[in-house]
Design a protein around this motif. Structure first.
Motif, PDB file in Angstrom:
ATOM      1  N   GLN A 120       0.855  -1.181   0.211  1.00  0.00           N
ATOM      2  CA  GLN A 120       0.079   0.004   0.040  1.00  0.00           C
ATOM      3  C   GLN A 120       0.923   1.300  -0.053  1.00  0.00           C
ATOM      4  O   GLN A 120       1.609   1.626   1.046  1.00  0.00           O
ATOM      5  CB  GLN A 120      -0.972   0.005   1.339  1.00  0.00           C
ATOM      6  CG  GLN A 120      -1.886  -0.974   1.295  1.00  0.00           C
ATOM      7  CD  GLN A 120      -2.946  -1.099   0.055  1.00  0.00           C
ATOM      8  OE1 GLN A 120      -3.569  -0.012  -0.173  1.00  0.00           O
ATOM      9  NE2 GLN A 120      -3.321  -2.132  -0.684  1.00  0.00           N
ATOM     10  N   SER A 121       1.030   1.818  -1.206  1.00  0.00           N
ATOM     11  CA  SER A 121       1.587   2.994  -1.205  1.00  0.00           C
ATOM     12  C   SER A 121       1.116   4.510  -2.027  1.00  0.00           C
ATOM     13  O   SER A 121       0.534   4.032  -2.951  1.00  0.00           O
ATOM     14  CB  SER A 121       2.896   2.656  -2.192  1.00  0.00           C
ATOM     15  OG  SER A 121       3.801   3.785  -2.328  1.00  0.00           O
ATOM     16  N   ASN A 122       1.060   5.399  -1.289  1.00  0.00           N
ATOM     17  CA  ASN A 122       0.209   6.482  -1.650  1.00  0.00           C
ATOM     18  C   ASN A 122      -1.331   6.128  -2.022  1.00  0.00           C
ATOM     19  O   ASN A 122      -1.810   6.756  -3.102  1.00  0.00           O
ATOM     20  CB  ASN A 122       1.073   7.078  -2.854  1.00  0.00           C
ATOM     21  CG  ASN A 122       2.452   7.578  -2.421  1.00  0.00           C
ATOM     22  OD1 ASN A 122       2.607   8.108  -1.569  1.00  0.00           O
ATOM     23  ND2 ASN A 122       3.314   7.456  -3.390  1.00  0.00           N
ATOM     24  N   ILE A 124       9.646   1.394  -4.270  1.00  0.00           N
ATOM     25  CA  ILE A 124       8.932   1.783  -3.360  1.00  0.00           C
ATOM     26  C   ILE A 124       9.567   2.246  -2.125  1.00  0.00           C
ATOM     27  O   ILE A 124      10.369   1.714  -1.537  1.00  0.00           O
ATOM     28  CB  ILE A 124       7.947   1.016  -2.810  1.00  0.00           C
ATOM     29  CG1 ILE A 124       7.300   0.161  -3.896  1.00  0.00           C
ATOM     30  CG2 ILE A 124       7.054   0.978  -1.629  1.00  0.00           C
ATOM     31  CD1 ILE A 124       6.270   0.951  -4.678  1.00  0.00           C
ATOM     32  N   GLY A 157       5.627   2.326   2.607  1.00  0.00           N
ATOM     33  CA  GLY A 157       4.334   1.710   2.378  1.00  0.00           C
ATOM     34  C   GLY A 157       4.357   0.314   3.286  1.00  0.00           C
ATOM     35  O   GLY A 157       5.212  -0.045   3.968  1.00  0.00           O
TER      36      GLY A 157
END
Length: 269
Positions: A222-224, A253, A256
């Protein structure tokens, strides 16, 4: 509980401030840095009442668990200083190995008896979170002061967390917070020396990858606000996690939440 530095830490002139109870060892470290402390100084307790993890998440640390922060002044720019967190992971893993000889003997050296490092800042045991790391830094008086907080579930683990948690006690390891801290103070001195203000990160990276959880496997990050899915290929020379997609695209990445497996299988949303 009595805390003491290990012989290697003492020989390298590390100092120790131990507390019966404290709100946050990281907060105390940064407050002391603003007042002129430059380290290297350990701040340690077995009861932290206002601890926090990444993204200001609460870090529960009841009596008997270990909360320790090392305050250092480093000669590195903030992006390089951030890679010190990987040295912290290695130091924690080495300390955990040192206090769990009997456990590893019972496991026969099998994978189930291993501690693994989960990007970017956790130590796992049997696939569950055992330790967490929080690195915070401030430029004070022309130098970069870094507080590296390391917490370990020694006697108990929180329930209902986003990622399953365990404790040394649940694993059958009878070491105390004091035992673990003494080993950690020595292993930190070793890996801090290897890191060497970022000049030794290539070696830290190599050692970290040898202990990485999920390397070569499917991950969902889960990133941005959006999931990035693919294979956990490596970490690069800045500490970014590299995800390889089916189409060959490689995505770095920087931060996250990592879940092993696809977003559907891992429950990530």
């Amino acid at each position: 509980m009595a805390f003491a530095l290990g012989p290697r830490a003492r020989a390298q002139n590390y100092r120790l401030a131990a507390f019966d109870s404290i709100g946050s060892t990281n907060a105390e470290a940064l407050e002391r840095a603003r007042a002129g402390e430059r380290g290297p100084l350990w701040l340690v307790t077995d009861q932290q009442t206002a601890g926090r993890g990444r993204r200001q998440r609460a870090w529960v640390s009841p009596r008997g668990n270990l909360a320790a922060t090392i305050l250092e002044t480093v000669d590195a720019q903030p992006p390089v200083a951030a890679t010190l967190g990987f040295a912290a992971g290695l130091a924690l893993e080495a300390a955990l190995q040192a206090v769990s000889v009997e456990y590893r003997m019972r496991s026969g050296g099998a994978a189930k008896g291993k501690f693994l490092l989960k990007w970017p800042n956790d130590v796992l045991a049997d696939g569950e979170k055992l330790s967490g790391i929080l690195l915070e830094a401030e430029t004070i008086g022309g130098g970069l002061c870094v507080a590296v907080g390391m917490g370990t579930n020694v006697v108990s683990a929180p329930e209902g967390t986003p990622y399953p948690a365990t404790s040394l006690a649940a694993l059958g390891i009878t070491a105390s917070a004091g035992d673990l801290f003494m080993a950690l103070s020595d292993s930190w001195a070793e890996f801090r020396g290897i890191w060497d203000n970022g000049k030794g990160f290539s070696e830290i990276r190599r050692l970290w990858l040898e202990r990485a959880a999920g390397l070569g496997e499917a991950v969902s990050i889960q990133s941005n606000g959006a999931p990035v899915e693919g294979i956990f290929e490596t970490i690069d020379d800045t500490g970014c996690l590299i995800v390889a997609a089916r189409d060959g695209k490689r995505t770095p990445i920087a931060a996250g939440d990592v879940h092993f497996g696809s977003a559907k299988s891992s429950g990530a949303t």
